[in-house]
Design a protein around this motif. Structure first.
Motif, short mmCIF file in Angstrom:
data_model
loop_
_atom_site.label_atom_id
_atom_site.label_comp_id
_atom_site.label_asym_id
_atom_site.label_seq_id
_atom_site.Cartn_x
_atom_site.Cartn_y
_atom_site.Cartn_z
N PRO A 168 0.84 -1.20 0.00
CA PRO A 168 0.00 0.00 0.00
C PRO A 168 0.87 1.25 0.00
O PRO A 168 1.91 1.30 0.67
CB PRO A 168 -0.80 -0.13 1.30
CG PRO A 168 -0.79 -1.59 1.62
CD PRO A 168 0.53 -2.11 1.11
N ASP A 172 0.63 4.09 1.36
CA ASP A 172 0.84 4.80 2.63
C ASP A 172 1.53 3.94 3.70
O ASP A 172 1.67 4.36 4.83
CB ASP A 172 -0.48 5.37 3.17
CG ASP A 172 -1.56 4.30 3.30
OD1 ASP A 172 -1.37 3.18 2.78
OD2 ASP A 172 -2.59 4.61 3.92
N GLU A 173 1.96 2.75 3.32
CA GLU A 173 2.67 1.89 4.28
C GLU A 173 4.05 2.51 4.55
O GLU A 173 4.75 2.90 3.62
CB GLU A 173 2.82 0.49 3.71
CG GLU A 173 3.46 -0.49 4.67
CD GLU A 173 3.54 -1.90 4.10
OE1 GLU A 173 2.86 -2.78 4.62
OE2 GLU A 173 4.29 -2.09 3.12
N HIS A 198 -2.20 -4.39 9.48
CA HIS A 198 -2.78 -3.82 8.25
C HIS A 198 -4.30 -3.71 8.36
O HIS A 198 -4.88 -2.69 8.01
CB HIS A 198 -2.41 -4.68 7.04
CG HIS A 198 -1.14 -4.26 6.39
ND1 HIS A 198 -1.06 -3.17 5.56
CD2 HIS A 198 0.10 -4.80 6.45
CE1 HIS A 198 0.19 -3.05 5.14
NE2 HIS A 198 0.92 -4.02 5.66
N GLN A 199 -4.92 -4.77 8.83
CA GLN A 199 -6.38 -4.83 8.85
C GLN A 199 -6.99 -3.87 9.88
O GLN A 199 -7.94 -3.16 9.57
CB GLN A 199 -6.83 -6.27 9.14
CG GLN A 199 -8.31 -6.49 9.03
CD GLN A 199 -8.82 -6.42 7.60
OE1 GLN A 199 -8.12 -6.78 6.67
NE2 GLN A 199 -10.03 -5.94 7.42
N TRP A 238 -3.84 0.08 10.36
CA TRP A 238 -3.70 0.91 9.17
C TRP A 238 -4.95 0.89 8.30
O TRP A 238 -5.09 1.70 7.40
CB TRP A 238 -2.49 0.49 8.34
CG TRP A 238 -1.17 0.80 8.98
CD1 TRP A 238 -0.90 1.84 9.83
CD2 TRP A 238 0.05 0.09 8.81
NE1 TRP A 238 0.42 1.80 10.21
CE2 TRP A 238 1.03 0.74 9.60
CE3 TRP A 238 0.42 -1.05 8.09
CZ2 TRP A 238 2.34 0.30 9.66
CZ3 TRP A 238 1.73 -1.48 8.16
CH2 TRP A 238 2.68 -0.80 8.93
N LYS A 239 -5.83 -0.07 8.55
CA LYS A 239 -7.08 -0.20 7.79
C LYS A 239 -6.85 -0.32 6.28
O LYS A 239 -7.54 0.29 5.48
CB LYS A 239 -8.02 0.97 8.08
CG LYS A 239 -8.22 1.24 9.56
CD LYS A 239 -9.58 0.84 10.00
CE LYS A 239 -9.88 1.33 11.39
NZ LYS A 239 -9.67 0.39 12.43
N THR A 240 -5.85 -1.13 5.92
CA THR A 240 -5.57 -1.39 4.50
C THR A 240 -6.10 -2.77 4.14
O THR A 240 -6.15 -3.66 4.98
CB THR A 240 -4.06 -1.33 4.20
OG1 THR A 240 -3.38 -2.27 5.03
CG2 THR A 240 -3.51 0.07 4.46
N VAL A 286 -4.94 -5.33 2.70
CA VAL A 286 -3.89 -6.28 2.32
C VAL A 286 -4.37 -7.72 2.43
O VAL A 286 -4.11 -8.53 1.55
CB VAL A 286 -2.61 -6.03 3.17
CG1 VAL A 286 -1.61 -7.16 3.01
CG2 VAL A 286 -1.98 -4.72 2.78
#
Length: 166
Positions: free
Chosen positions: A85, A87-88, A151-152, A155-157, A159
């Motif tokens: 991602p 923004d990571e 992530h989940q 960061w709410k991505t 992935v």
């Protein structure tokens, strides 16, 4: 001609990932048969057909992991993999690359060391297989699952969705 970026893993990549995960966990959790066989053989005790069958199951699962790892690597070169991602954080991207590269090395090193130990009686390979390689595999699994959770939920991505739904 430019190709579009890979947004998700293909169905074949996802299937191989989850089959390998199940097989690797099986072999990490159910080592007693191989350990019992090895101990009996080293101590000169009688090796029973059940011990041989249990050891063979462990070996065959490891060989299956090795074959799937070859397929997985080929698919990764042909089909690619989604980028991190945007923004990571850069440090997390580097950690991800190192972790994935180490996983790939283990997909080959662990079964090859096991094969060397079981089929060719190379004791050092058995020690490597059952010791540091096994420990490193557990550490990476914990890091991998932890990263997915970060992530989940932090960061709410999406992935995890790339390996679940595609």
């Amino acid at each position: 001609m430019t190709s579009s970026p890979v947004m998700s893993y293909s169905l074949s990549q996802r299937l191989i990932h989850w089959i390998m995960a199940a097989l690797i966990l099986f072999n990490l959790l159910f080592t007693e048969g191989m350990e019992e066989f090895t101990e009996a053989a080293e101590e000169g005790q009688a090796v029973t057909p059940d011990m041989i069958a249990s050891a063979n199951i462990h070996a065959y699962v490891g060989i299956a992991v090795l074959c799937l790892a070859v397929m997985r690597l080929i698919l990764r070169f042909i089909q690619g993999a989604p980028a991190a991602p945007a923004d990571e954080p850069p440090l997390a991207q580097m950690a991800s690359k190192v972790t994935h590269a180490t996983f790939y090395l283990l997909f080959f090193a662990l079964p090859i060391a096991g094969i060397a130990a079981y089929y060719f009686n190379i004791e050092a390979a058995g020690s490597l297989h059952a010791g540091p390689l096994k420990l490193l595999t557990w550490v990476l699994i914990v890091l991998h699952v932890g990263a997915i959770l970060v992530h989940q939920f932090y960061w709410k991505t999406p992935v995890a969705q790339r390996m679940i739904r595609g």
